[in-house]
Design an enzyme around this catalytic site. Structure first.
Site, PDB file in Angstrom:
ATOM      1  N   GLU A 199      43.720  32.546  35.329  1.00  0.00           N
ATOM      2  CA  GLU A 199      42.987  33.464  36.215  1.00  0.00           C
ATOM      3  C   GLU A 199      41.654  32.837  36.568  1.00  0.00           C
ATOM      4  OE1 GLU A 199      42.152  37.408  34.820  1.00  0.00           O
ATOM      5  OE2 GLU A 199      44.077  37.585  33.783  1.00  0.00           O
TER       6      GLU A 199
ATOM      7  N   GLU B 254      43.192  46.227  44.735  1.00  0.00           N
ATOM      8  CA  GLU B 254      43.987  47.273  44.091  1.00  0.00           C
ATOM      9  C   GLU B 254      43.120  48.509  43.866  1.00  0.00           C
ATOM     10  OE1 GLU B 254      46.445  45.541  40.769  1.00  0.00           O
ATOM     11  OE2 GLU B 254      45.415  43.707  41.424  1.00  0.00           O
TER      12      GLU B 254
ATOM     13  N   LYS C  78      42.464  50.165  40.270  1.00  0.00           N
ATOM     14  CA  LYS C  78      41.789  49.444  39.196  1.00  0.00           C
ATOM     15  C   LYS C  78      40.381  50.005  39.030  1.00  0.00           C
ATOM     16  CE  LYS C  78      42.479  45.349  37.979  1.00  0.00           C
ATOM     17  NZ  LYS C  78      42.478  43.886  37.783  1.00  0.00           N
TER      18      LYS C  78
ATOM     19  N   GLU D 275      36.250  45.327  40.220  1.00  0.00           N
ATOM     20  CA  GLU D 275      37.638  45.207  39.786  1.00  0.00           C
ATOM     21  C   GLU D 275      38.620  45.547  40.897  1.00  0.00           C
ATOM     22  OE1 GLU D 275      39.027  44.120  36.952  1.00  0.00           O
ATOM     23  OE2 GLU D 275      37.060  43.528  36.221  1.00  0.00           O
TER      24      GLU D 275
END
Length: 446
Positions: free
Chosen positions: A257, A311, A314, A320
C-alpha cells in the site's frame, strides 16, 4: 538463439527498451455507490495499465469477476481469522472453499494473512501470524497449488528509526522474535516481504517537496554517502537496511500500500488533488523506471497504489474516504497516466445542460477557505490550464485575492474538462452557477 549471437541491432533494441514494472491497486469496497465487481474488472482490463489488484477479503463476487482477465488478484484474510487458520484442517478447508473454486481461472497471486498485524495486535493474533502463514502455505502445496504465495503487509511501525537509512533497524523485540523468522519463511518460499510506506503521514510543510517527488535539497546519509531526493526512496532503503541487519537483504520487498488522499479534514490542507497527483505519479514513475533506490539500484518493486475508488463508507476522517484514483463512476480524480492513451485522450461525453441558456460556470462555495482555494489553484496550474490571466498584468489579477483568482481558474478548469459536474467538485469546494461571474476586463470562459 543465445543472446550473444543476436545481431548488434537487436541487442541495441533490447537495451533501449525502458524497464516497465507492474502497477497494482488496492480495491476496497466500503462504499454504497460502487460499481459491480464485473464492471470493475472489465474497466481495469480494457481501460488501464493496472494489471494486479489486492482486495481486503475473499469476496467470491470479486474473484469470479476477475476470472479470465489475466489480472493478478491478491486476497486478504481478516486479522481476526488468523488464529483459527493455524489449525491444518481449518486451513485446508479454507483453501478448498475460498481458493480452489476460482483458481486458476482467476489468477490468485498472493494470500495476505492479515493487515498490519504487528501494529494493531492483539498479542494472541501476533503470536499466531507466522505459524498460520506456514500452515496455509502447506495447505496450498497439499492441494497441488504451488504458485500462490503467502505474505502479510506491515506498517512502518515495525521500524525503530528511519533517518538516516543507514541507522535503521526493526523494533527491538519484534526484530528477532517475529521479523527474522518471517523473513526466513519468505526466503524459503520465494515470496515477498510486504510493507506499507506512506509519506503522507510524515508530511510537514517543511518537507513537502521531499514527500512529493518535487525538486528539493534532499537528505544526505554520511555513512553510505548516498543522497535521497524523495522520502519514498528513504523509506524503502530503511526497510532494506533493517532486513540486511537481520541477514535477509535478498528477500523481495513488495509495496502493498502507498498513496495520498485528494481531500481530507480541514486541518489536513495537504490532502488535495495536486499533492495526490504529484505523489502517486511520482511513485509510478519511480517503480516503472527500474532505477531502484540509492541502496537497491535497479531493484524492482511490485507496487499497489491505495486505492482504486473513493469509498464513502470509510472513515472516520475525510482523508480515509478520498484516497481513490477514481470516483465510483470511473471518472479520474486526477490524471496520473494509468489510462490507456486511447482512453485518456478521448473527450468524455458532455453533461446535459440545464434548461434555459445552458450556460454554466464553476465558482467557489462561500464556505471554502483560502487554504482550500490555494490548493485548487496549485492543482489547476499544474494540470495544463493557462493561469496567466490571474498573474500580475493579467485581466483577472484584480482583485488580488485567493478567492477571486481561484474562482476564475476553477471555472477555466471546469470548462476545459468538458463541463462535467464532477470537474467542479474540487474536494467539495466548488459549485455550479448559472449567473456569469465575469467582472470588468475579467471575462470568464463559458
Amino acid at each position: 538463439m543465445p543472446i550473444s549471437k543476436l545481431p548488434f541491432l537487436h541487442l541495441l533494441v533490447l537495451f533501449l527498451i525502458p524497464a516497465v514494472n507492474s502497477i497494482g491497486v488496492n480495491y476496497g469496497t466500503l462504499g454504497d455507490n460502487l460499481p459491480s465487481p464485473a464492471t470493475v474488472a472489465t474497466f481495469l482490463k480494457s481501460n488501464t495499465i493496472i494489471d494486479r489488484v489486492r482486495i481486503f477479503d475473499v469476496n467470491p463476487d470479486v474473484l469470479k469477476a476477475f476470472s479470465g482477465t489475466d489480472i493478478l488478484v491478491s486476497v486478504t484474510i481478516p486479522n481476526g481469522d488468523i488464529p483459527s487458520l493455524n489449525d491444518p484442517w481449518n486451513a485446508r478447508r479454507w483453501v478448498n472453499t475460498n481458493i480452489k473454486p476460482y483458481y486458476p481461472a482467476t489468477k490468485i497471486h498472493y494470500i495476505c494473512v492479515g493487515t498490519e498485524v504487528l501494529h494493531w495486535g492483539p498479542q494472541s493474533i501476533i503470536d499466531h501470524l507466522l505459524s498460520t502463514m506456514r500452515v496455509l502455505h502447506a495447505a496450498l502445496i497439499k492441494v497441488g497449488i504451488k504458485d500462490i504465495k503467502i505474505s502479510s503487509p506491515h506498517s512502518l511501525s515495525i521500524l525503530s528509526a528511519s533517518n538516516p537509512p543507514s541507522k535503521a533497524s526493526f523494533r527491538s523485540g519484534w526484530d528477532v522474535k517475529y521479523l527474522a523468522p518471517m523473513l526466513r519463511f519468505h526466503r524459503e518460499t520465494k515470496s515477498g516481504f510486504m510493507v506499507n510506506p506512506y509519506t503522507y503521514y510524515a508530511y510537514t510543510p517543511a518537507n513537502e517537496s521531499y514527500c512529493l517527488f518535487k525538486p528539493n535539497a534532499g537528505l544526505y546519509d554520511k555513512a553510505t554517502r548516498k543522497r535521497y531526493t524523495n522520502q519514498f526512496d528513504q523509506l524503502m532503503d530503511t526497510v532494506y537496511v533493517s532486513m540486511k541487519k537481520l541477514g535477509y537483504p535478498d528477500v523481495e520487498i513488495i509495496v502493498a500500500e502507498t498513496g495520498w488522499p485528494s481531500a481530507g479534514d480541514p486541518q489536513n490542507a495537504h490532502a488535495n488533488p495536486g499533492n495526490a497527483a504529484a505523489y502517486n505519479s511520482g511513485v509510478i514513475k519511480k517503480v516503472s523506471s527500474g532505477a531502484g533506490t540509492p541502496l537497491m539500484p535497479r531493484r524492482k518493486f511490485e507496487t499497489y497504489i491505495f486505492s482504486l475508488f473513493n469509498e464513502n463508507l470509510k472513515g472516520p476522517s475525510l482523508d480515509e474516504k478520498n484516497f481513490g484514483l477514481f470516483q465510483p463512476d470511473f471518472t479520474q480524480v486526477y490524471d496520473i497516466g494509468i489510462m490507456h492513451k486511447s482512453q485518456s485522450t478521448r473527450a468524455p461525453p458532455k453533461s446535459a445542460s440545464p434548461s434555459g441558456t445552458g450556460k454554466r460556470w464553476c465558482v467557489p462555495k462561500p464556505e471554502a477557505t483560502d487554504v482550500q482555494l490555494q490548493s485548487n489553484i496549485d492543482y489547476i496550474c499544474s494540470n495544463g490550464i493557462d493561469c496567466s490571466p490571474t498573474q500580475p498584468g493579467g485581466p483577472c489579477f484584480q482583485p488580488n485575492t485567493v478567492r477571486a483568482h481561484a474562482s476564475f481558474l476553477m471555472n477555466s478548469y471546469y470548462q476545459a474538462k468538458g463541463r462535467h459536474d464532477l470537474d467542479c467538485d474540487f474536494a467539495h469546494t466548488g459549485i455550479i452557477a448559472s449567473t456569469d461571474p465575469s467582472n470588468g476586463p475579467c471575462k470568464y470562459i463559458q
